[in-house]
Design a protein around this motif. Structure first.
Motif, mmCIF file in Angstrom:
data_model
loop_
_atom_site.group_PDB
_atom_site.id
_atom_site.type_symbol
_atom_site.label_atom_id
_atom_site.label_comp_id
_atom_site.label_asym_id
_atom_site.label_seq_id
_atom_site.Cartn_x
_atom_site.Cartn_y
_atom_site.Cartn_z
ATOM 1 N N LEU A 68 0.829 -1.206 0.000
ATOM 2 C CA LEU A 68 0.000 0.000 0.000
ATOM 3 C C LEU A 68 0.864 1.257 0.000
ATOM 4 N N ILE A 69 1.933 1.241 0.803
ATOM 5 C CA ILE A 69 2.811 2.414 0.876
ATOM 6 C C ILE A 69 3.480 2.664 -0.475
ATOM 7 N N PHE A 85 2.569 1.529 -3.552
ATOM 8 C CA PHE A 85 1.633 1.875 -4.613
ATOM 9 C C PHE A 85 1.043 3.265 -4.403
ATOM 10 N N GLY A 86 0.758 3.606 -3.156
ATOM 11 C CA GLY A 86 0.272 4.954 -2.861
ATOM 12 C C GLY A 86 1.289 6.017 -3.240
ATOM 13 N N SER A 87 2.557 5.734 -2.989
ATOM 14 C CA SER A 87 3.614 6.681 -3.357
ATOM 15 C C SER A 87 3.706 6.846 -4.867
ATOM 16 N N ILE A 114 1.213 6.448 -7.101
ATOM 17 C CA ILE A 114 0.061 7.222 -7.581
ATOM 18 C C ILE A 114 0.224 8.701 -7.239
ATOM 19 N N LEU A 115 0.664 8.989 -6.013
ATOM 20 C CA LEU A 115 0.876 10.380 -5.602
ATOM 21 C C LEU A 115 1.941 11.040 -6.477
ATOM 22 N N SER A 164 5.282 -4.069 -4.669
ATOM 23 C CA SER A 164 4.159 -3.650 -5.502
ATOM 24 C C SER A 164 4.362 -3.927 -6.987
#
Length: 405
Positions: A7-8, A10-12, A14-15, A53
């Motif tokens: 999550l960390i 993939f979130g990074s 996308i951001l 990821s």
């Protein structure tokens, strides 16, 4: 713990993509080269390699390809495609000859073999519909007389992909001539059947899919597209072709509604796709192929300009419009990466991925510049080459005129 890391990461990603997209929009640039550079930075051999990821990103990238082709199919009706094919097919043939042959020739000169030659021919042939559409909008040329010519060339390229992608898929999979012929026959049969159904029964298909509820419309269209793409891939036909044909089959209000709903998803997963391609490319492998990529980019930029000029001239467009049409077609992007990605995934030629990445990076930056400046530069150069007319001799005044005897 693994889930939290995924999550960390993939979130990074996308951001970071969102910030890169905003940066590109501020300077009116295509975000594609920035996404590719981000993939290079976080891939193997990059600044900060990802781990947890990568498999998730790979799935997202596959969905990105499917959505790119679906959205492209939604832009056109089956009747428009048939009409463009009948009217502008000579332009498509010239486009193929001028832009596919240089890629094939370079691959053979580099000793990569015939399969890599077919792949690189596609990389240099197909223009970026997404980049070109954005550039035309930014420059306010959507209503220009040469714009339908540009769109016709792009449509013909998209139609050609329905034949080309199954051929490449069969070649990179290493299947025999008979199996490849069967794959191509299935692809052509499916494309012909979908076009026939779309022309004859397009309203019925759209009525079946249609829904006043945006949620239900989104789920039905997205589910149908992924299902057809999966079936196409199971039949050894490209999943992208299946998605493209679904888009063609939908028309009217359904196509408009689906386009509106799916555009954000397309942008998200397409960005993930470009990042994934960069992740699969080792940055240290790009410098050795940078010179061939640069030479190929310059050569095929000129051949695309010649293609657009010829197509616009055939349509009776003025000289300035011909140069604008040629300059607008230069950009390569998503489809070049899709084609190269097929070969990279199959391990056809290690240097093909880096060369395609460098090639697209060069032309996706150069494309908006040629679209803006090809016509002014051509006009300036034409004026310089015009012979100067001799200035007329000054008339003699009455005082200087000779007096008759």
């Amino acid at each position: 713990m693994h889930s939290a890391v995924l999550l960390i990461e993939f979130g990074s990603i996308i951001l970071g993509l969102g910030l890169l997209g905003r940066f590109a929009a501020r300077f009116r640039l295509s975000p594609i080269p920035l996404y590719l550079l981000a993939g290079l930075a976080f891939g193997e051999g990059g600044l900060l390699p990802l781990g947890a990821s990568e498999e998730f990103v790979a799935t997202g990238a596959e969905i990105g390809v499917i959505l790119l082709l679906l959205m492209l199919g939604l832009e056109y009706t089956a009747s428009d495609l048939v009409s463009n094919l009948k009217t502008h097919y000579p332009s498509g043939l010239v486009d193929c000859a001028l832009n596919a042959l240089p890629g094939a020739a370079v691959a053979l000169l580099l000793g990569w073999g015939p399969v890599a030659a077919v792949v690189l021919a596609g990389v240099t042939w197909i223009s970026s519909s997404g980049v070109i559409a954005k550039v035309l909008g930014d420059l306010g040329r959507v209503g220009n007389r040469e714009t339908p010519v540009i769109l016709s060339v792009l449509v013909l390229e998209d139609l050609a992909m329905a034949v080309y992608l199954p051929i490449v898929t069969a070649l990179v999979a290493g299947v025999g001539l008979m199996a490849g012929s069967v794959t191509l026959a299935i692809a052509l049969g499916a494309a012909g059947l979908v076009l026939f159904l779309a022309v004859r029964y397009g309203r019925l298909i759209s009525r079946f899919v249609s829904s006043d509820d945006p949620e239900k419309l989104l789920l039905v269209v997205l589910g149908l597209t992924i299902l057809v793409a999966g079936v196409a891939q199971q039949l050894q036909v490209s999943a992208a072709v299946g998605a493209f044909l679904v888009g063609i089959a939908l028309s009217g209000e359904v196509a408009e509604g689906a386009h509106t709903l799916l555009s954000p998803l397309r942008d998200l997963f397409a960005a993930v796709f470009f990042v994934f391609f960069g992740l699969r490319t080792d940055p240290s492998s790009i410098p050795p192929v940078l010179l061939p990529a640069l030479g190929l980019a310059v050569l095929t930029a000129l051949t695309k300009i010649a293609t657009g000029y010829w197509a616009a001239r055939r349509a009776g467009i003025s000289v300035k419009g011909r140069w604008r049409a040629g300059g607008a077609l230069v950009a390569r992007g998503e489809f070049s990466i899709v084609i190269a990605g097929l070969a990279v995934s199959a391990g056809i030629e290690p240097s093909l991925g880096p060369l395609a990445t460098a090639y697209v990076l060069i032309l996706v930056v150069l494309g908006p510049l040629t679209a803006r400046y090809t016509e002014p530069v051509a006009t300036w150069w034409g004026r310089r080459r015009e012979p100067r007319r001799p200035e007329p001799a000054p008339r003699a005044t009455e005082a200087e005129a000779p007096v008759a005897d």
